[in-house]
Design a protein around this motif. Sequence first.
Motif, short mmCIF file in Angstrom:
data_model
loop_
_atom_site.label_atom_id
_atom_site.label_comp_id
_atom_site.label_asym_id
_atom_site.label_seq_id
_atom_site.Cartn_x
_atom_site.Cartn_y
_atom_site.Cartn_z
N LYS A 60 0.82 -1.22 0.00
CA LYS A 60 0.00 0.00 0.00
C LYS A 60 0.85 1.27 0.00
O LYS A 60 0.47 2.28 -0.59
CB LYS A 60 -0.93 -0.01 1.22
CG LYS A 60 -1.82 1.21 1.25
CD LYS A 60 -3.20 1.02 1.82
CE LYS A 60 -4.04 2.25 1.47
NZ LYS A 60 -4.79 2.79 2.57
N GLY A 109 7.81 13.27 2.21
CA GLY A 109 9.11 12.71 2.58
C GLY A 109 9.34 11.31 2.02
O GLY A 109 10.49 10.90 1.84
N GLU A 112 10.62 11.93 -1.36
CA GLU A 112 11.96 12.51 -1.22
C GLU A 112 12.99 11.45 -0.83
O GLU A 112 14.11 11.44 -1.32
CB GLU A 112 11.92 13.63 -0.16
CG GLU A 112 11.09 14.82 -0.65
CD GLU A 112 10.83 15.84 0.45
OE1 GLU A 112 10.26 15.45 1.50
OE2 GLU A 112 11.20 17.00 0.28
N GLU A 132 2.83 18.38 0.47
CA GLU A 132 3.06 19.22 1.65
C GLU A 132 2.25 20.51 1.62
O GLU A 132 1.84 21.03 2.66
CB GLU A 132 4.55 19.56 1.79
CG GLU A 132 5.43 18.37 2.19
CD GLU A 132 5.99 17.59 1.02
OE1 GLU A 132 5.45 17.72 -0.11
OE2 GLU A 132 6.95 16.84 1.23
#
Length: 257
Positions: A60, A109, A112, A132
Amino acid sequence: ASPYEMILVERQGPAGLIRLNRPKALNALCDQLTAELADALAALDADPAVAAIILTGNEKAFAAGADIREMQDRAFPATYMKDFVAPWEAVLSVRKPVIAAVAGFALGGGCELAMMCDLILAADSARFGQPEINLGIIPGAGGSQRLTRAIGKSKAMEMVLTGRMMSAEEADRAGLVARVVPAAELIPEAVKMAEKIATLSPPAVAMAKEAVNAAFELPLREGVRLERRFFLSLFGTPDQKEGMAAFLEKRPAAFKG
Ligand code: CAA
């Protein structure tokens, strides 16, 4: 017993496999998880039996971003003095190839972190995004920089400004990922990559990784100079003699490192 609570570490042949394992929070990257991840990355990097590291999540989610619950009450300047994002960059210190094997959400994140790895292999279920802006913040672990370099200004700007997610197919077209594979083949394909890397000359692999990553940091002329120094220095390795002899003798090379 594993010293970790939020990640699982296993070996699959020459690959060191790290699974982010906080499924109830879609692998949100809280401080404990990122500390465990940094520790496991350093341990696998130091293990001579490991040729490459695979970083993955579950079906998931790869990771749905920094932990919003943990971040909610962070305040300035305390959060500036204790930069909670800095430990994530442990992945940048790893000298072996790090493959992000992404299925499901790679958001904020999580996206990232995947981009800090050397390459991203995507399952067809992968979704990438930098949402974000919906929280009143912006990407804080390199998203505005690495996404822009990976997919160009307009696409990155749209994603960072609106929070729109990209499918695996769009990410493939945009050049964010190396390849898209069926979800069931994600880990086997990543392990195959590690197995191939394990047959190659370790100094050549390390220099190849460093040279490509330098393309993100250096002006072209400096990057080419770095590449040339690495290239010429490899003529000092027994593996170069072996690789070229094996080619000319029409046999597989046996690299020793
Ligand atoms: N932090 C903390 N918890 C999270 C989380 C996150 N980033 N993402 C999901 N969760 C939690 C949810 O709160 C929920 O917990 P409960 O069951 O206790 O309510 C659980 O994971 C499951 O999530 P959803 O019920 O929301 O699952 P969904 O399938 O309906 O939606 C989703 C999935 C679209 C990914 C949605 O969870 C979502 O939008 N998550 C947040 C994504 C996000 O904004 N990420 C950026 C964070 S900021 C950041 O990363 C900063 C940085 O750059 C460094």
